[in-house]
Design a protein around this motif. Structure first.
Motif, PDB file in Angstrom:
ATOM      1  N   ARG A 205     121.797  54.575  -4.923  1.00  0.00           N
ATOM      2  CA  ARG A 205     123.181  54.768  -5.403  1.00  0.00           C
ATOM      3  C   ARG A 205     123.202  55.729  -6.600  1.00  0.00           C
ATOM      4  O   ARG A 205     124.109  56.560  -6.718  1.00  0.00           O
ATOM      5  CB  ARG A 205     123.783  53.412  -5.794  1.00  0.00           C
ATOM      6  CG  ARG A 205     123.944  52.438  -4.644  1.00  0.00           C
ATOM      7  CD  ARG A 205     124.611  51.158  -5.114  1.00  0.00           C
ATOM      8  NE  ARG A 205     124.523  50.114  -4.092  1.00  0.00           N
ATOM      9  CZ  ARG A 205     125.095  48.919  -4.211  1.00  0.00           C
ATOM     10  NH1 ARG A 205     125.789  48.614  -5.312  1.00  0.00           N
ATOM     11  NH2 ARG A 205     124.960  48.023  -3.252  1.00  0.00           N
ATOM     12  N   TYR A 206     122.228  55.576  -7.465  1.00  0.00           N
ATOM     13  CA  TYR A 206     122.120  56.458  -8.637  1.00  0.00           C
ATOM     14  C   TYR A 206     121.944  57.904  -8.194  1.00  0.00           C
ATOM     15  O   TYR A 206     122.614  58.813  -8.696  1.00  0.00           O
ATOM     16  CB  TYR A 206     120.939  55.987  -9.477  1.00  0.00           C
ATOM     17  CG  TYR A 206     120.670  56.748 -10.750  1.00  0.00           C
ATOM     18  CD1 TYR A 206     121.217  56.343 -11.959  1.00  0.00           C
ATOM     19  CD2 TYR A 206     119.816  57.859 -10.764  1.00  0.00           C
ATOM     20  CE1 TYR A 206     120.938  57.010 -13.144  1.00  0.00           C
ATOM     21  CE2 TYR A 206     119.532  58.540 -11.940  1.00  0.00           C
ATOM     22  CZ  TYR A 206     120.100  58.107 -13.129  1.00  0.00           C
ATOM     23  OH  TYR A 206     119.830  58.781 -14.293  1.00  0.00           O
ATOM     24  N   THR A 208     122.769  59.202  -5.311  1.00  0.00           N
ATOM     25  CA  THR A 208     123.998  59.656  -4.661  1.00  0.00           C
ATOM     26  C   THR A 208     125.028  60.106  -5.691  1.00  0.00           C
ATOM     27  O   THR A 208     125.679  61.154  -5.535  1.00  0.00           O
ATOM     28  CB  THR A 208     124.589  58.539  -3.793  1.00  0.00           C
ATOM     29  OG1 THR A 208     123.627  58.170  -2.789  1.00  0.00           O
ATOM     30  CG2 THR A 208     125.873  58.990  -3.106  1.00  0.00           C
ATOM     31  N   TYR A 209     125.159  59.318  -6.763  1.00  0.00           N
ATOM     32  CA  TYR A 209     126.098  59.698  -7.825  1.00  0.00           C
ATOM     33  C   TYR A 209     125.654  60.981  -8.519  1.00  0.00           C
ATOM     34  O   TYR A 209     126.469  61.855  -8.841  1.00  0.00           O
ATOM     35  CB  TYR A 209     126.215  58.554  -8.837  1.00  0.00           C
ATOM     36  CG  TYR A 209     127.282  58.784  -9.893  1.00  0.00           C
ATOM     37  CD1 TYR A 209     128.632  58.637  -9.589  1.00  0.00           C
ATOM     38  CD2 TYR A 209     126.944  59.166 -11.189  1.00  0.00           C
ATOM     39  CE1 TYR A 209     129.612  58.842 -10.552  1.00  0.00           C
ATOM     40  CE2 TYR A 209     127.910  59.382 -12.157  1.00  0.00           C
ATOM     41  CZ  TYR A 209     129.242  59.220 -11.831  1.00  0.00           C
ATOM     42  OH  TYR A 209     130.214  59.445 -12.777  1.00  0.00           O
ATOM     43  N   ASP A 212     126.634  63.840  -6.507  1.00  0.00           N
ATOM     44  CA  ASP A 212     128.075  64.117  -6.662  1.00  0.00           C
ATOM     45  C   ASP A 212     128.319  64.954  -7.919  1.00  0.00           C
ATOM     46  O   ASP A 212     129.130  65.899  -7.907  1.00  0.00           O
ATOM     47  CB  ASP A 212     128.862  62.809  -6.748  1.00  0.00           C
ATOM     48  CG  ASP A 212     128.943  62.080  -5.415  1.00  0.00           C
ATOM     49  OD1 ASP A 212     128.726  62.733  -4.371  1.00  0.00           O
ATOM     50  OD2 ASP A 212     129.205  60.867  -5.422  1.00  0.00           O
ATOM     51  N   HIS A 272     128.187  60.914 -17.962  1.00  0.00           N
ATOM     52  CA  HIS A 272     128.694  60.319 -16.723  1.00  0.00           C
ATOM     53  C   HIS A 272     127.671  59.361 -16.108  1.00  0.00           C
ATOM     54  O   HIS A 272     128.052  58.294 -15.591  1.00  0.00           O
ATOM     55  CB  HIS A 272     129.079  61.409 -15.726  1.00  0.00           C
ATOM     56  CG  HIS A 272     130.441  61.991 -15.972  1.00  0.00           C
ATOM     57  ND1 HIS A 272     130.721  62.817 -17.043  1.00  0.00           N
ATOM     58  CD2 HIS A 272     131.602  61.851 -15.287  1.00  0.00           C
ATOM     59  CE1 HIS A 272     131.991  63.162 -17.002  1.00  0.00           C
ATOM     60  NE2 HIS A 272     132.554  62.593 -15.955  1.00  0.00           N
ATOM     61  N   LEU A 273     126.403  59.703 -16.157  1.00  0.00           N
ATOM     62  CA  LEU A 273     125.379  58.797 -15.642  1.00  0.00           C
ATOM     63  C   LEU A 273     125.314  57.515 -16.466  1.00  0.00           C
ATOM     64  O   LEU A 273     125.165  56.414 -15.922  1.00  0.00           O
ATOM     65  CB  LEU A 273     124.019  59.488 -15.647  1.00  0.00           C
ATOM     66  CG  LEU A 273     123.748  60.487 -14.524  1.00  0.00           C
ATOM     67  CD1 LEU A 273     122.415  61.192 -14.782  1.00  0.00           C
ATOM     68  CD2 LEU A 273     123.725  59.810 -13.158  1.00  0.00           C
ATOM     69  N   TYR A 276     128.244  55.353 -15.491  1.00  0.00           N
ATOM     70  CA  TYR A 276     128.081  54.809 -14.146  1.00  0.00           C
ATOM     71  C   TYR A 276     127.082  53.655 -14.148  1.00  0.00           C
ATOM     72  O   TYR A 276     127.308  52.618 -13.504  1.00  0.00           O
ATOM     73  CB  TYR A 276     127.610  55.914 -13.201  1.00  0.00           C
ATOM     74  CG  TYR A 276     127.444  55.482 -11.761  1.00  0.00           C
ATOM     75  CD1 TYR A 276     128.532  55.055 -11.006  1.00  0.00           C
ATOM     76  CD2 TYR A 276     126.179  55.486 -11.163  1.00  0.00           C
ATOM     77  CE1 TYR A 276     128.378  54.653  -9.684  1.00  0.00           C
ATOM     78  CE2 TYR A 276     126.011  55.091  -9.848  1.00  0.00           C
ATOM     79  CZ  TYR A 276     127.109  54.676  -9.117  1.00  0.00           C
ATOM     80  OH  TYR A 276     126.954  54.285  -7.807  1.00  0.00           O
ATOM     81  N   CYS A 277     125.993  53.805 -14.874  1.00  0.00           N
ATOM     82  CA  CYS A 277     124.997  52.742 -14.937  1.00  0.00           C
ATOM     83  C   CYS A 277     125.536  51.490 -15.621  1.00  0.00           C
ATOM     84  O   CYS A 277     125.352  50.368 -15.133  1.00  0.00           O
ATOM     85  CB  CYS A 277     123.752  53.231 -15.668  1.00  0.00           C
ATOM     86  SG  CYS A 277     122.764  54.416 -14.726  1.00  0.00           S
TER      87      CYS A 277
END
Length: 384
Positions: A205-206, A208-209, A212, A272-273, A276-277
Protein backbone atom coordinates in the motif's frame (compact mmCIF):
# COMPACT_ATOMS: atom_id res chain seq x y z
CA UNK A 1 50.31 8.53 -21.59
CA UNK A 2 47.40 6.51 -23.01
CA UNK A 3 49.16 3.20 -22.35
CA UNK A 4 49.99 4.27 -18.80
CA UNK A 5 46.35 5.18 -18.27
CA UNK A 6 45.24 1.80 -19.60
CA UNK A 7 47.67 -0.01 -17.31
CA UNK A 8 46.45 1.91 -14.27
CA UNK A 9 42.82 1.34 -15.26
CA UNK A 10 43.47 -2.41 -15.48
CA UNK A 11 44.92 -2.27 -11.96
CA UNK A 12 41.95 -0.29 -10.61
CA UNK A 13 39.34 -2.58 -12.18
CA UNK A 14 41.08 -5.54 -10.53
CA UNK A 15 40.20 -4.05 -7.11
CA UNK A 16 36.61 -5.29 -6.47
CA UNK A 17 35.54 -2.11 -4.67
CA UNK A 18 31.81 -2.85 -4.52
CA UNK A 19 30.24 -0.45 -2.02
CA UNK A 20 29.49 -3.27 0.43
CA UNK A 21 33.19 -4.14 0.61
CA UNK A 22 36.42 -2.38 1.58
CA UNK A 23 38.22 0.03 -0.75
CA UNK A 24 41.42 0.16 1.31
CA UNK A 25 43.59 -1.79 -1.13
CA UNK A 26 42.68 0.52 -4.00
CA UNK A 27 43.20 3.63 -1.88
CA UNK A 28 46.62 2.33 -0.78
CA UNK A 29 47.56 1.77 -4.43
CA UNK A 30 46.50 5.32 -5.37
CA UNK A 31 48.30 6.79 -2.36
CA UNK A 32 51.55 5.05 -3.31
CA UNK A 33 51.44 6.27 -6.89
CA UNK A 34 50.72 9.83 -5.78
CA UNK A 35 53.39 9.82 -3.09
CA UNK A 36 55.91 8.61 -5.66
CA UNK A 37 55.56 11.92 -7.53
CA UNK A 38 55.82 14.08 -4.42
CA UNK A 39 52.17 14.47 -3.54
CA UNK A 40 51.16 15.20 0.06
CA UNK A 41 48.58 12.49 0.84
CA UNK A 42 45.93 12.43 3.57
CA UNK A 43 43.81 9.34 4.26
CA UNK A 44 40.56 9.59 6.20
CA UNK A 45 39.01 6.28 7.31
CA UNK A 46 35.33 5.74 7.95
CA UNK A 47 34.06 4.75 11.43
CA UNK A 48 34.40 1.04 10.60
CA UNK A 49 38.02 1.41 9.53
CA UNK A 50 37.28 -0.65 6.41
CA UNK A 51 36.99 2.25 3.97
CA UNK A 52 38.86 5.47 3.37
CA UNK A 53 38.87 8.72 1.47
CA UNK A 54 42.08 9.99 -0.10
CA UNK A 55 42.84 13.68 -0.36
CA UNK A 56 46.19 14.65 -1.85
CA UNK A 57 47.88 17.92 -2.80
CA UNK A 58 50.51 18.97 -5.30
CA UNK A 59 51.99 22.44 -5.01
CA UNK A 60 51.77 25.09 -2.33
CA UNK A 61 49.58 24.54 0.71
CA UNK A 62 47.26 27.48 0.30
CA UNK A 63 43.65 28.26 -0.54
CA UNK A 64 42.22 28.42 -4.03
CA UNK A 65 43.30 25.06 -5.43
CA UNK A 66 41.71 22.91 -8.11
CA UNK A 67 40.24 19.51 -7.13
CA UNK A 68 40.05 16.48 -9.43
CA UNK A 69 37.54 14.14 -7.84
CA UNK A 70 36.21 10.63 -8.34
CA UNK A 71 34.63 7.86 -6.29
CA UNK A 72 36.39 4.56 -5.75
CA UNK A 73 33.33 2.34 -5.21
CA UNK A 74 31.40 0.46 -7.87
CA UNK A 75 27.98 -1.21 -8.03
CA UNK A 76 27.59 -5.00 -7.68
CA UNK A 77 27.78 -7.47 -10.56
CA UNK A 78 25.39 -9.99 -9.00
CA UNK A 79 22.63 -11.18 -11.40
CA UNK A 80 24.32 -9.49 -14.37
CA UNK A 81 25.31 -11.47 -17.46
CA UNK A 82 28.89 -10.44 -18.23
CA UNK A 83 30.69 -11.89 -21.24
CA UNK A 84 34.04 -11.57 -19.44
CA UNK A 85 35.34 -11.33 -15.88
CA UNK A 86 33.99 -7.97 -14.61
CA UNK A 87 37.10 -7.44 -12.48
CA UNK A 88 39.60 -8.05 -15.26
CA UNK A 89 39.96 -5.36 -17.92
CA UNK A 90 39.42 -6.58 -21.47
CA UNK A 91 40.17 -4.43 -24.53
CA UNK A 92 38.04 -5.15 -27.57
CA UNK A 93 37.09 -3.05 -30.61
CA UNK A 94 38.29 0.21 -29.10
CA UNK A 95 36.51 -0.41 -25.81
CA UNK A 96 37.90 -1.17 -22.34
CA UNK A 97 35.51 -3.47 -20.47
CA UNK A 98 35.30 -3.96 -16.72
CA UNK A 99 33.27 -2.94 -13.70
CA UNK A 100 33.96 0.72 -12.98
CA UNK A 101 35.68 1.34 -16.32
CA UNK A 102 33.52 4.40 -16.98
CA UNK A 103 31.98 4.87 -13.52
CA UNK A 104 34.50 6.12 -12.65
CA UNK A 105 37.87 4.46 -12.67
CA UNK A 106 38.58 5.69 -16.19
CA UNK A 107 38.77 9.26 -14.93
CA UNK A 108 40.74 8.31 -11.83
CA UNK A 109 43.30 6.37 -13.88
CA UNK A 110 43.74 9.37 -16.20
CA UNK A 111 44.45 11.71 -13.28
CA UNK A 112 46.95 9.28 -11.74
CA UNK A 113 48.73 8.79 -15.07
CA UNK A 114 49.02 12.57 -15.38
CA UNK A 115 50.19 13.14 -11.80
CA UNK A 116 53.96 13.14 -12.57
CA UNK A 117 53.36 15.68 -15.35
CA UNK A 118 51.27 17.82 -13.02
CA UNK A 119 54.12 17.70 -10.50
CA UNK A 120 56.65 18.91 -13.07
CA UNK A 121 54.50 21.88 -14.06
CA UNK A 122 53.32 23.07 -10.65
CA UNK A 123 53.68 26.76 -9.86
CA UNK A 124 51.57 28.85 -7.50
CA UNK A 125 48.14 27.19 -7.59
CA UNK A 126 47.70 23.86 -5.78
CA UNK A 127 46.15 20.84 -7.44
CA UNK A 128 44.22 18.35 -5.31
CA UNK A 129 43.07 14.77 -5.81
CA UNK A 130 39.93 13.66 -3.95
CA UNK A 131 38.97 9.98 -4.15
CA UNK A 132 36.00 8.93 -2.06
CA UNK A 133 34.16 5.85 -0.80
CA UNK A 134 30.43 4.98 -0.91
CA UNK A 135 29.25 7.39 -3.59
CA UNK A 136 26.93 4.70 -4.94
CA UNK A 137 25.10 4.36 -1.63
CA UNK A 138 24.45 7.99 -0.73
CA UNK A 139 27.66 9.96 -1.32
CA UNK A 140 28.72 9.14 2.24
CA UNK A 141 32.44 9.48 1.58
CA UNK A 142 32.11 12.89 -0.05
CA UNK A 143 30.17 14.21 2.94
CA UNK A 144 32.99 12.88 5.13
CA UNK A 145 35.72 14.46 3.02
CA UNK A 146 33.92 17.82 3.14
CA UNK A 147 34.09 17.71 6.93
CA UNK A 148 37.73 16.61 6.83
CA UNK A 149 38.74 19.55 4.63
CA UNK A 150 37.21 21.96 7.13
CA UNK A 151 39.11 20.29 9.97
CA UNK A 152 42.50 20.47 8.26
CA UNK A 153 41.85 23.98 6.95
CA UNK A 154 42.13 23.32 3.21
CA UNK A 155 39.84 25.49 1.07
CA UNK A 156 39.99 24.73 -2.65
CA UNK A 157 37.97 26.98 -4.94
CA UNK A 158 37.33 24.74 -7.97
CA UNK A 159 36.30 21.11 -8.38
CA UNK A 160 36.04 18.94 -11.49
CA UNK A 161 34.01 15.78 -10.85
CA UNK A 162 34.97 13.16 -13.44
CA UNK A 163 31.68 11.25 -13.72
CA UNK A 164 31.01 9.83 -17.21
CA UNK A 165 29.56 12.66 -19.34
CA UNK A 166 31.20 11.87 -22.71
CA UNK A 167 33.49 14.79 -21.80
CA UNK A 168 30.56 17.20 -21.93
CA UNK A 169 30.46 19.96 -19.33
CA UNK A 170 27.65 19.51 -16.82
CA UNK A 171 26.78 22.57 -14.76
CA UNK A 172 23.78 21.21 -12.87
CA UNK A 173 21.94 18.06 -11.85
CA UNK A 174 19.10 16.90 -9.66
CA UNK A 175 19.55 15.85 -6.07
CA UNK A 176 19.56 12.21 -5.00
CA UNK A 177 17.56 11.31 -1.90
CA UNK A 178 17.65 7.62 -0.91
CA UNK A 179 15.58 5.90 1.80
CA UNK A 180 14.77 2.55 3.36
CA UNK A 181 11.31 2.21 4.91
CA UNK A 182 10.84 -0.61 7.43
CA UNK A 183 7.47 -2.16 8.35
CA UNK A 184 6.91 -4.11 11.58
CA UNK A 185 3.73 -6.18 11.71
CA UNK A 186 2.52 -9.31 13.49
CA UNK A 187 3.11 -12.81 12.15
CA UNK A 188 0.45 -15.50 12.10
CA UNK A 189 -1.12 -18.28 10.06
CA UNK A 190 -2.20 -17.35 6.56
CA UNK A 191 -5.63 -18.89 7.15
CA UNK A 192 -6.46 -16.15 9.68
CA UNK A 193 -5.20 -12.91 8.11
CA UNK A 194 -7.29 -10.68 10.36
CA UNK A 195 -5.41 -11.90 13.44
CA UNK A 196 -2.09 -10.68 12.16
CA UNK A 197 -0.62 -7.56 10.58
CA UNK A 198 0.87 -8.38 7.20
CA UNK A 199 3.88 -6.12 6.77
CA UNK A 200 4.17 -6.98 3.07
CA UNK A 201 0.58 -5.88 2.45
CA UNK A 202 1.15 -2.54 4.15
CA UNK A 203 4.44 -2.08 2.34
CA UNK A 204 2.56 -2.68 -0.90
CA UNK A 205 0.00 0.00 0.00
CA UNK A 206 2.88 2.34 0.82
CA UNK A 207 4.50 1.71 -2.55
CA UNK A 208 1.16 2.23 -4.33
CA UNK A 209 0.75 5.59 -2.62
CA UNK A 210 4.35 6.50 -3.43
CA UNK A 211 3.69 5.74 -7.10
CA UNK A 212 0.60 7.99 -6.98
CA UNK A 213 2.85 10.80 -5.71
CA UNK A 214 5.26 9.97 -8.54
CA UNK A 215 2.52 10.76 -11.06
CA UNK A 216 1.57 13.98 -9.26
CA UNK A 217 5.17 15.16 -9.48
CA UNK A 218 4.91 15.01 -13.27
CA UNK A 219 2.23 17.69 -13.21
CA UNK A 220 4.31 19.85 -10.87
CA UNK A 221 7.24 20.28 -13.27
CA UNK A 222 8.13 23.79 -14.35
CA UNK A 223 7.49 24.39 -18.07
CA UNK A 224 10.92 26.00 -18.47
CA UNK A 225 12.83 23.22 -16.71
CA UNK A 226 15.96 22.19 -18.60
CA UNK A 227 16.11 18.77 -16.93
CA UNK A 228 15.23 15.58 -18.79
CA UNK A 229 12.78 14.51 -17.52
CA UNK A 230 11.79 17.95 -16.23
CA UNK A 231 10.03 16.68 -13.10
CA UNK A 232 11.20 15.11 -9.85
CA UNK A 233 11.39 11.35 -10.34
CA UNK A 234 10.67 8.51 -7.90
CA UNK A 235 12.02 4.96 -8.16
CA UNK A 236 11.18 1.91 -6.04
CA UNK A 237 14.34 -0.17 -6.07
CA UNK A 238 13.28 -3.16 -3.96
CA UNK A 239 10.54 -4.60 -1.77
CA UNK A 240 11.61 -7.36 0.62
CA UNK A 241 9.46 -9.36 3.01
CA UNK A 242 7.76 -12.63 3.85
CA UNK A 243 8.95 -16.22 4.05
CA UNK A 244 6.20 -18.58 2.86
CA UNK A 245 2.80 -18.71 1.16
CA UNK A 246 0.91 -19.49 4.36
CA UNK A 247 2.69 -17.20 6.82
CA UNK A 248 1.58 -13.65 7.60
CA UNK A 249 4.71 -11.59 6.99
CA UNK A 250 5.81 -9.75 10.15
CA UNK A 251 8.48 -7.62 8.49
CA UNK A 252 8.99 -5.83 5.18
CA UNK A 253 11.40 -3.33 3.71
CA UNK A 254 11.08 -0.88 0.82
CA UNK A 255 14.19 0.68 -0.74
CA UNK A 256 13.33 3.76 -2.76
CA UNK A 257 14.71 7.06 -3.98
CA UNK A 258 13.72 10.38 -5.51
CA UNK A 259 15.66 12.81 -7.67
CA UNK A 260 14.29 16.24 -6.76
CA UNK A 261 14.48 19.14 -9.16
CA UNK A 262 13.97 21.42 -6.18
CA UNK A 263 13.89 20.90 -2.41
CA UNK A 264 10.18 21.73 -2.22
CA UNK A 265 9.38 18.61 -4.27
CA UNK A 266 11.20 16.45 -1.74
CA UNK A 267 9.32 18.15 1.09
CA UNK A 268 6.05 17.48 -0.76
CA UNK A 269 6.77 13.76 -1.03
CA UNK A 270 7.98 13.36 2.55
CA UNK A 271 5.10 15.30 4.12
CA UNK A 272 2.46 13.36 2.17
CA UNK A 273 4.05 10.02 3.03
CA UNK A 274 4.23 10.98 6.70
CA UNK A 275 0.54 11.92 6.75
CA UNK A 276 -0.46 8.74 4.89
CA UNK A 277 1.45 6.53 7.32
CA UNK A 278 0.22 8.22 10.49
CA UNK A 279 -3.36 8.90 9.42
CA UNK A 280 -4.15 5.81 7.34
CA UNK A 281 -1.72 2.89 7.62
CA UNK A 282 -0.58 2.94 11.23
CA UNK A 283 -4.08 3.28 12.79
CA UNK A 284 -5.15 0.12 10.92
CA UNK A 285 -1.98 -1.76 11.85
CA UNK A 286 -2.10 -0.77 15.53
CA UNK A 287 -5.78 -1.61 15.86
CA UNK A 288 -4.61 -5.25 15.67
CA UNK A 289 -1.07 -4.93 17.00
CA UNK A 290 -0.22 -1.84 19.12
CA UNK A 291 3.52 -2.28 18.58
CA UNK A 292 3.28 -2.14 14.78
CA UNK A 293 5.52 0.49 13.21
CA UNK A 294 6.68 2.16 10.02
CA UNK A 295 10.13 3.72 10.18
CA UNK A 296 12.02 5.45 7.37
CA UNK A 297 15.81 5.52 7.44
CA UNK A 298 17.69 8.15 5.45
CA UNK A 299 20.40 6.47 3.40
CA UNK A 300 21.49 9.80 1.94
CA UNK A 301 20.07 13.16 0.97
CA UNK A 302 22.51 14.60 -1.53
CA UNK A 303 21.68 18.05 -2.79
CA UNK A 304 21.83 18.73 -6.51
CA UNK A 305 24.38 20.83 -8.34
CA UNK A 306 22.90 24.30 -8.83
CA UNK A 307 23.88 26.19 -12.02
CA UNK A 308 25.42 29.59 -11.27
CA UNK A 309 26.07 32.67 -13.38
CA UNK A 310 29.71 32.89 -12.28
CA UNK A 311 31.51 29.54 -12.27
CA UNK A 312 35.29 29.41 -12.52
CA UNK A 313 35.24 25.63 -12.91
CA UNK A 314 33.05 25.95 -15.99
CA UNK A 315 35.29 28.65 -17.40
CA UNK A 316 38.41 26.54 -16.90
CA UNK A 317 36.96 23.35 -18.36
CA UNK A 318 35.50 25.29 -21.30
CA UNK A 319 38.99 26.56 -22.10
CA UNK A 320 40.44 23.06 -21.74
CA UNK A 321 37.84 21.32 -23.91
CA UNK A 322 37.24 24.12 -26.39
CA UNK A 323 33.49 24.28 -25.89
CA UNK A 324 31.26 26.79 -24.11
CA UNK A 325 28.26 24.45 -24.01
CA UNK A 326 27.08 23.31 -20.58
CA UNK A 327 24.20 20.97 -19.87
CA UNK A 328 22.06 19.55 -17.08
CA UNK A 329 21.64 15.85 -16.30
CA UNK A 330 19.10 13.87 -14.24
CA UNK A 331 21.60 11.62 -12.45
CA UNK A 332 23.28 12.61 -9.20
CA UNK A 333 26.94 13.08 -8.29
CA UNK A 334 29.03 14.34 -5.39
CA UNK A 335 29.25 17.79 -7.01
CA UNK A 336 26.61 19.42 -4.81
CA UNK A 337 28.58 18.50 -1.68
CA UNK A 338 31.68 20.28 -2.98
CA UNK A 339 29.56 23.24 -4.09
CA UNK A 340 28.04 23.51 -0.61
CA UNK A 341 31.47 24.04 0.99
CA UNK A 342 32.26 26.96 -1.28
CA UNK A 343 33.69 25.58 -4.52
CA UNK A 344 32.78 26.31 -8.13
CA UNK A 345 32.01 22.90 -9.61
CA UNK A 346 31.35 21.15 -12.91
CA UNK A 347 31.01 17.50 -13.84
CA UNK A 348 33.09 16.32 -16.81
CA UNK A 349 34.61 12.93 -17.46
CA UNK A 350 35.17 10.10 -19.93
CA UNK A 351 32.56 7.51 -20.84
CA UNK A 352 28.79 7.45 -21.07
CA UNK A 353 26.33 7.14 -18.20
CA UNK A 354 24.47 4.77 -20.53
CA UNK A 355 27.15 2.16 -19.79
CA UNK A 356 27.28 2.67 -16.03
CA UNK A 357 25.84 -0.02 -13.72
CA UNK A 358 25.27 -2.44 -16.61
CA UNK A 359 26.83 -5.76 -17.56
CA UNK A 360 29.82 -5.35 -19.87
CA UNK A 361 30.40 -1.78 -18.69
CA UNK A 362 33.01 -0.08 -20.83
CA UNK A 363 34.80 3.16 -21.61
CA UNK A 364 36.07 3.81 -25.11
CA UNK A 365 39.73 4.42 -25.79
CA UNK A 366 38.79 7.62 -27.62
CA UNK A 367 37.07 8.94 -24.50
CA UNK A 368 40.18 8.28 -22.42
CA UNK A 369 42.24 10.09 -25.05
CA UNK A 370 39.91 13.10 -24.79
CA UNK A 371 40.21 13.09 -21.01
CA UNK A 372 44.01 12.88 -21.17
CA UNK A 373 44.01 15.79 -23.64
CA UNK A 374 41.94 17.89 -21.23
CA UNK A 375 44.21 17.07 -18.29
CA UNK A 376 47.32 17.78 -20.38
CA UNK A 377 46.02 21.26 -21.08
CA UNK A 378 45.25 21.65 -17.38
CA UNK A 379 48.86 20.73 -16.64
CA UNK A 380 50.10 23.48 -18.93
CA UNK A 381 47.70 25.93 -17.29
CA UNK A 382 49.11 25.07 -13.86
CA UNK A 383 52.54 26.10 -15.15
CA UNK A 384 51.47 29.61 -16.11
Amino acid sequence: MLQTTKDILADLIAFPTVSSDSNLDMIAYLATRLEDCGTDVHLFTDPSGKKANLFATLGPKKDGGIVLSGHSDVVPVIDQSWTSDPFKMVERDGRLYGRGSCDMKGFISSTIAMAPTFAENMRDRPLHFAFTYDEEVGCIGAAHIAQSLKQIGIRPSVAIIGEPTNMRIIEGHKGCFEYTTLFQGLEGHGSAPDLGVNAVEYATRYVTYLLDLKEKLRSMSHPDSAFDPPWTTVNVGALHGGSAHNVIAPKARVDWEMRPVQRSDADFVKSHLHAYCHEVLLPKMRAVYPDASIETEVVGEVEGLVPTLENEAQKIVSELTGTDDASLVPFGTEAGIFQNIGMDVVVCGPGSIEQAHKADEFVTVSQLESCIAMLSKLSKRLGW
